[in-house]
Design a protein around this motif. Structure first.
Motif, PDB file in Angstrom:
ATOM      1  N   ASP A 113      21.445  45.827  73.496  1.00 34.26           N
ATOM      2  CA  ASP A 113      21.192  44.561  72.806  1.00 34.26           C
ATOM      3  C   ASP A 113      19.674  44.360  72.691  1.00 34.26           C
ATOM      4  N   ARG A 114      19.184  44.321  71.479  1.00 35.44           N
ATOM      5  CA  ARG A 114      17.721  44.323  71.299  1.00 35.44           C
ATOM      6  C   ARG A 114      17.039  43.056  71.819  1.00 35.44           C
ATOM      7  N   ILE A 115      17.762  41.949  71.842  1.00 32.64           N
ATOM      8  CA  ILE A 115      17.134  40.718  72.329  1.00 32.64           C
ATOM      9  C   ILE A 115      16.987  40.790  73.860  1.00 32.64           C
ATOM     10  N   LEU A 116      18.052  41.270  74.527  1.00 28.81           N
ATOM     11  CA  LEU A 116      17.955  41.456  75.982  1.00 28.81           C
ATOM     12  C   LEU A 116      16.892  42.502  76.310  1.00 28.81           C
ATOM     13  N   LYS A 117      16.857  43.529  75.480  1.00 31.06           N
ATOM     14  CA  LYS A 117      15.882  44.613  75.692  1.00 31.06           C
ATOM     15  C   LYS A 117      14.455  44.063  75.668  1.00 31.06           C
ATOM     16  N   GLU A 118      14.202  43.243  74.663  1.00 34.30           N
ATOM     17  CA  GLU A 118      12.867  42.638  74.532  1.00 34.30           C
ATOM     18  C   GLU A 118      12.570  41.768  75.757  1.00 34.30           C
ATOM     19  N   LYS A 119      13.598  41.028  76.194  1.00 32.28           N
ATOM     20  CA  LYS A 119      13.418  40.124  77.348  1.00 32.28           C
ATOM     21  C   LYS A 119      12.984  40.911  78.595  1.00 32.28           C
ATOM     22  N   LEU A 120      13.622  42.048  78.815  1.00 32.21           N
ATOM     23  CA  LEU A 120      13.290  42.849  80.003  1.00 32.21           C
ATOM     24  C   LEU A 120      11.886  43.465  79.887  1.00 32.21           C
ATOM     25  N   MET A 121      11.534  43.902  78.689  1.00 28.84           N
ATOM     26  CA  MET A 121      10.195  44.507  78.519  1.00 28.84           C
ATOM     27  C   MET A 121       9.110  43.446  78.699  1.00 28.84           C
ATOM     28  N   VAL A 122       9.389  42.243  78.219  1.00 31.70           N
ATOM     29  CA  VAL A 122       8.414  41.147  78.368  1.00 31.70           C
ATOM     30  C   VAL A 122       8.321  40.750  79.845  1.00 31.70           C
ATOM     31  N   ALA A 123       9.494  40.666  80.511  1.00 31.72           N
ATOM     32  CA  ALA A 123       9.493  40.311  81.938  1.00 31.72           C
ATOM     33  C   ALA A 123       8.719  41.336  82.758  1.00 31.72           C
TER      34      ALA A 123
END
Ligand code: AMP
Length: 348
Positions: A113-123
């Motif tokens: 899921d690209r939105i979750l993916k982005e969230k983890l990379m930002v975190a």
């Protein structure tokens, strides 16, 4: 901990992606090996003597059937997930498969899921490209991506709303997506793409940098073979379909940051998706001209780029002093945790 006997473990995976490397590595560590193989690919896989058992299926879909899962469990298998699992099944299905998985199966949802993916990379406080939520905000070169692990298939570049609408129309006509909601728009980063292969061992709480590669993608990597004037005549729109991988070593001065990024990612994964990321993962991005790494993706499991290093990479040689592929590293971790009665740290 999942119900698994500690003796006579068998290492099992789907016949595709990096299965040869995984099972070769398992055999090097004296495990029995098991391949779930589609009938159409039997002629390929029967050639390899390190595969002890081949479970033939009409299609990988059979993995979702309870009796099949029971069979794998009876064989005392540990299943190694890879990209084909993610591109074949939804995260819901993956979480339901009743077989012990190596690594954290719940983080695979965050990869798909690209939105979750982005969230983890930002975190993880990685440098990431700007994500564009509204097509009207496309004001520079951007890359449009499908969800899941499609190996770059279907990606296209856009520079404004019109070029976005045109590309979406083509994908809908091809049946690749049903609406523009099925894509993710990301700023295109200028520089050179690099894929960084890591392994995290929860046993010693260490991140190991195992190697790097670049992908050989059709037809974007072929475009430079055509003179630029003719590129305009034939109106080429590059595609990013992965055909293979090319080995890479990095400037030594980049390695410190490579380790820092891996460690930040492991910490964020532990916080957001317990138990975190035991095992292999990959940070995928572009080195810009000033040597900054912009991470555009991650894979939360073994990547096919590690197939380059069946005999080990320069980096794994320096860490282990022996031929250590990613497949073998996985098997080593299973062997050590099993002998310490700590399989619960690496299985979900
Ligand atoms: P992926 O399958 O998402 O890892 O990406 C496939 C290919 O698309 C990569 O190997 C890159 O060549 C390219 N790519 C993906 N994201 C970006 C980006 N944000 N900027 C530049 N190139 C990208």
């Amino acid at each position: 901990m999942r119900n698994i006997k500690l003796k006579n473990l068998e290492i099992c995976t789907l016949g595709s992606h990096c299965s040869l490397q995984v099972l070769k590595g398992a055999k090097d560590e004296n495990f029995s090996t098991c391949l779930i193989c589609e009938k159409k690919r039997y002629d390929l896989y029967k050639r390899y003597s390190f595969i002890d058992r081949i479970l033939l299926v009409d299609s990988f879909e059979q993995m979702l059937e309870k009796p099949f899962q029971q069979r794998i469990k009876k064989l005392n298998c540990i299943f190694i997930p890879h990209g084909t699992l993610i591109s074949s099944f939804s995260p819901d299905d993956i979480e339901k498969i009743d077989v012990p998985f190596f690594g954290n199966r719940y983080i695979l949802r965050w990869e798909a899921d690209r939105i979750l993916k982005e969230k983890l990379m930002v975190a993880a406080k990685l440098n990431v490209p700007r994500a564009i939520r509204d097509k009207n905000d496309i004001d520079r070169l951007c890359i449009v991506k499908l969800h899941g692990a499609a190996g770059g298939r279907g990606y296209f570049t856009v520079w404004d709303r019109n070029s976005f609408d045109e590309g979406i129309k083509k994908l809908i006509n091809l049946g690749s997506i049903s609406s523009e909601k099925d894509v993710y728009i990301q700023e295109y980063v200028h520089g050179v793409p690099v894929f960084l292969h890591y392994f995290y061992s929860p046993l010693c709480n260490e991140v190991e940098f195992m190697g790097a590669d670049r992908r050989y993608e059709s037809d974007v990597d072929g475009i430079a073979r055509i003179p630029s004037k003719q590129q305009l005549n034939v109106n080429i729109e590059p595609t990013y379909n992965v055909i293979g991988n090319i080995p890479l070593v990095l400037r030594e001065s980049l390695l410190e940051e490579v380790y820092k990024m891996g460690e930040k990612f492991v910490r964020a994964a532990k916080k957001l998706v317990p138990p975190g990321i035991p095992g292999p993962f990959c940070l995928e991005g572009v080195y810009t001209k000033d040597g900054t790494f912009i991470t555009f993706e991650f894979s939360a499991r073994i990547v096919a780029g590690t197939n380059l290093y069946v005999n080990g990479s320069p980096y794994s040689e320096m860490l282990f002093g022996k031929e250590m592929s990613m497949g073998r590293r996985i098997a080593t971790e299973i062997r050590i945790t099993n002998s310490n009665n700590q399989l619960n740290k690496i299985l979900t």
